[in-house]
Write an enzyme that holds these catalytic residues in place. Structure first.
Site, short mmCIF file in Angstrom:
data_model
loop_
_atom_site.label_atom_id
_atom_site.label_comp_id
_atom_site.label_asym_id
_atom_site.label_seq_id
_atom_site.Cartn_x
_atom_site.Cartn_y
_atom_site.Cartn_z
N LYS A 1 3.20 -0.79 4.92
CA LYS A 1 3.58 -2.16 4.68
C LYS A 1 2.83 -2.69 2.99
O LYS A 1 1.71 -2.39 2.94
CB LYS A 1 2.67 -3.03 5.70
CG LYS A 1 2.80 -4.47 5.70
CD LYS A 1 2.13 -5.18 6.73
CE LYS A 1 2.15 -6.79 6.57
NZ LYS A 1 1.30 -7.41 7.84
N GLY B 1 12.28 -2.43 6.57
CA GLY B 1 11.99 -3.89 7.09
C GLY B 1 11.43 -4.53 6.24
O GLY B 1 11.19 -4.30 5.28
N GLN B 2 11.52 -5.93 6.65
CA GLN B 2 11.09 -6.91 5.59
C GLN B 2 10.08 -7.84 6.54
O GLN B 2 10.73 -8.67 7.36
CB GLN B 2 12.18 -7.60 4.80
CG GLN B 2 11.63 -8.73 3.87
CD GLN B 2 11.11 -8.14 2.73
OE1 GLN B 2 11.29 -7.21 2.05
NE2 GLN B 2 10.03 -8.93 2.29
N GLY B 3 9.05 -8.04 6.26
CA GLY B 3 8.09 -8.98 6.94
C GLY B 3 7.88 -10.09 6.10
O GLY B 3 8.40 -10.31 5.08
N GLY B 4 7.04 -10.93 6.82
CA GLY B 4 6.60 -12.37 6.06
C GLY B 4 5.81 -12.04 4.77
O GLY B 4 5.88 -13.06 3.96
N PHE B 5 5.08 -11.09 4.74
CA PHE B 5 4.19 -10.65 3.56
C PHE B 5 4.81 -9.39 2.83
O PHE B 5 3.92 -9.13 1.78
CB PHE B 5 2.89 -10.35 4.22
CG PHE B 5 2.30 -11.70 4.83
CD1 PHE B 5 1.61 -11.43 6.18
CD2 PHE B 5 2.10 -12.90 4.13
CE1 PHE B 5 1.11 -12.73 6.68
CE2 PHE B 5 1.42 -13.86 4.73
CZ PHE B 5 1.10 -13.95 6.04
N GLY B 6 6.02 -9.02 3.25
CA GLY B 6 6.29 -8.05 2.15
C GLY B 6 7.17 -6.86 2.83
O GLY B 6 7.30 -6.98 4.09
N ASP C 1 0.45 -14.44 16.32
CA ASP C 1 1.75 -14.59 16.01
C ASP C 1 2.29 -13.47 17.01
O ASP C 1 3.27 -12.68 16.41
CB ASP C 1 1.60 -14.14 14.40
CG ASP C 1 3.11 -14.39 13.86
OD1 ASP C 1 3.45 -13.75 12.94
OD2 ASP C 1 3.94 -15.31 14.36
N VAL D 1 8.38 -3.01 4.29
CA VAL D 1 7.81 -1.98 5.10
C VAL D 1 8.71 -0.80 4.93
O VAL D 1 9.85 -0.91 4.73
CB VAL D 1 7.63 -2.33 6.51
CG1 VAL D 1 7.23 -1.10 7.31
CG2 VAL D 1 6.94 -3.40 6.72
#
Length: 660
Positions: free
Chosen positions: A364, A343-348, A461, A350
């Protein structure tokens, strides 16, 4: 001059001893709830049988201390249940505890077929399969424990006396031949001035051999769960042990509460008056001391939380308890291989990893270009490490080495809710029973954050992308990088930087920076409507008059056609009542007026109740932007930041629930 601290201990000791004799002075508190994954539909035959069983337990508890019952003729809808009260309490305390347990278990385990709960004075269990006189070693995989934070002064001598005494009491309880209990208490001196008091209880329907096995597991767990503590409770699904340095149980049998004054000396009137005045004096002195201690604790806790917000890399938790080496994480993730990226979150990104013991983890990896620096990194660790709930993702540890900032979480295999919900093919895997369970699970997770955790947490959030699904499609709230900690008596705060995801943020938050637990309630309302519709709020275009999903839902409700919102793949008349209830609750959560939005405790009650009268919803807030990107502290106002002071939290005792 008398030592002030000594006076405080004497006062607390006196009141603890007094309250132990007055058993009814405190209501029963829950130590462990456990719910199985199997669910039933509200209003079904199984649900009716369950309600009938719980009603019968409340009635039976008025005259009995142990009760087994089977309700239902059809084996597929039959409910098997029991309750058992502690062996030293009277019928009034027993009835009060069972009544509370019967009411609370439906909230903790909404629409689930199997559940059990330990309370201070009673135990309740029910299932769709017979468990009477059955003991499973799997029971020993589930343990809850509670401990006193103070240590004993002579641990070696104390532990030897404790182990011997607890073994004797457990053996006595296991071999108790009375038909309605397997219960024992005991005490032993470990110094000239102090004694340890012990209690053990096993399910009355089990054999002596099974009880001995359960007690043995509980006693062997004490050194790990409560090392050198002055008090501890360990509970398994079939037995419970407890020890303290004060007498917390009744010495006499509950049946001896009848008048038995013959041959006993009565207290004189002056003596009664003296005791009453002394008690009042100690109570007043205790209240004054408590106020002073609370003020001191609040100042100390505020100072600790202020340090946690400093810009250095120091952490307010024990680094050794959660720390992983960079080399270990690189090995687990195959050096952050692209094949391991999940995965790809808002801060980097996973990554999935596997530890040497075979445990799967999610790592993460915070981007060095992201907006999350040391401040957010420490915030997520400090918050998540303290949270323990089945509907929250559990933090395993962290790594702060070689310029890397890594968070290690439990691995949740089924990705996030939006991965299924907003894909036309995958959303078919989410039938209504799964969606309803997901809604209820998110609600219970938020209730824990807002009211039941040690600190009051505002997530800020909450969205479908931050709801992960385990192998049984149970929801787990994730990503606490934007969370804010409020005081235990505070519900809101202000910030000059807005963080969150447009389409989910409450209007008062986006316009003035005011956040509160009601901000999370708003976000939850959006998530409910998205789950029902199978469409994302920020990209919803159904008609020219409906700018987003929220206004469309309101228009359909106002026109009397709310089921038009329902995902076409869920077109089933048998679930209409539950769908209508969820739409109604969702509209209440997204009210423009903050005060009209319900608290999460009310939301959980609305979702679990079958005959609850809900308030009339009003026109919701409308979205002010049409993007679903997270906004990590980017929109600034011209006001100075108002930092929210954290309220004091009592550290006199701790509780932890772990599924091993």
């Amino acid at each position: 001059m008398i030592n002030y601290l000594l006076v405080q201990y004497l006062i607390i000791w006196f009141l603890c001893s007094l309250l132990c004799f007055v058993t009814n002075a405190q209501g029963p508190s829950s130590l462990l709830h456990k719910c199985d994954e199997g669910t039933y539909v509200s209003g079904s035959t199984y649900g009716e049988n369950l309600v009938n069983f719980l009603f019968s337990t409340v009635e039976a508890s008025k005259t009995q201390v142990v009760f087994n019952s089977t309700v239902g003729n059809d084996p597929s809808d039959r409910v098997y249940g029991m309750f058992m009260c502690r062996g030293d309490v009277n019928s009034d305390v027993c009835a009060e505890c069972v009544s509370k347990a019967s009411n609370e278990v439906l909230n903790y385990c909404s629409n689930q077929k199997v559940a059990f709960a330990w309370y201070d004075y009673c135990f309740l269990r029910y299932s769709n399969r017979s468990f009477f006189s059955v003991y499973s070693l799997q029971d020993e995989n589930i343990v809850a424990w509670m401990w006193n934070t103070m240590n004993v002064t002579e641990p070696d001598k104390f532990n030897q006396v404790l182990t011997n005494t607890m073994n004797e009491v457990a053996d006595r309880a296991s071999n108790d031949n009375q038909p309605d209990q397997k219960f024992g208490v005991g005490e032993a001196n470990f110094s000239t001035s102090q004694s340890v008091y012990t209690l053990a209880q096993c399910r009355a329907d089990l054999s002596s051999t099974n009880c001995t096995s359960c007690f043995s597991s509980a006693i062997s767990f004490m050194p790990q769960g409560c090392p050198n503590r002055q008090g501890c409770r360990v509970a398994f699904p079939s037995c419970m042990i407890w020890y303290e340095l004060f007498r917390f149980y009744n010495i006499t049998s509950p049946s001896s509460s009848k008048d038995n004054s013959k041959g006993k000396r009565r207290l004189s009137k002056p003596a009664v008056i003296g005791i009453a005045l002394s008690t009042i004096f100690f109570v007043v002195l205790f209240v004054g001391t408590f106020v002073l201690l609370k003020r001191r604790s609040r100042k100390r806790y505020d100072s600790e939380m202020q340090e946690a917000n400093d810009e250095d890399e120091s952490l307010t938790i024990d680094p050794e308890s959660l720390k992983y080496s960079l080399a270990a994480i690189q090995t687990a993730t195959n050096n952050f291989s692209v094949d391991n990226k999940i995965g790809q979150g808002g801060f980097g990104p996973v990554y999935k990893g596997k530890l040497p013991n075979g445990q799967d983890i999610a790592v993460k990896r915070l981007s060095r270009r992201s907006g999350q620096g040391a401040e957010e990194f420490k915030n997520e660790i400090a918050v998540v490490a303290k949270l323990q709930h089945r509907n929250l993702v559990r933090l395993q540890g962290f790594c702060l080495e070689g310029g890397e900032k890594l968070l290690i979480y439990e691995f949740v295999p089924n990705k996030s809710l939006d991965y299924f919900l907003f894909d036309q093919e995958k959303q078919r895997l989410l039938d209504w029973s799964k969606r309803y369970k997901i809604i209820g699970g998110i609600a219970r997770g938020l209730l824990y954050l807002h009211e039941d955790s040690r600190l009051r947490i505002v997530h800020r959030d909450l969205k479908a992308g931050n709801i992960l699904l385990d192998e049984s499609m149970n929801p787990k709230i994730a990503d606490f990088g934007m969370a804010k900690i409020c005081g235990v008596d505070e519900f809101e705060g202000n910030t000059n930087r807005i963080a969150g995801t447009f389409g989910y943020m409450a209007p008062e938050y986006t316009t003035s920076g005011q956040f509160s637990i009601k901000s999370d309630v708003f976000s939850f309302g959006v998530v409910i409507l998205e789950i029902i519709a199978g469409k994302k709020n920020s990209s919803f275009h159904q008609s020219e008059d409906s700018r987003d999903l929220l206004t469309y839902a309101w228009e359909q409700w106002r026109h009397g056609t709310p089921l038009a919102l329902l995902d076409p793949t869920l077109n089933n008349s048998s679930v209409e009542n539950e769908v209508l209830k969820c739409i109604h609750v969702g509209l209440l959560c997204i009210e423009e007026d903050v005060d009209r939005r319900p608290m999460m405790a009310s939301v959980v009650y609305m979702l679990s109740g079958n005959s609850v009268t809900l308030p009339t919803p009003h026109h919701p807030s409308v979205s002010r932007c049409n993007t679903s990107k997270s906004v990590p502290e980017e929109i600034e106002s011209d006001r100075s930041d108002t930092r929210l002071l954290v309220g004091s939290v009592s550290n006199s005792s701790s509780i932890e629930l772990q599924l091993r």
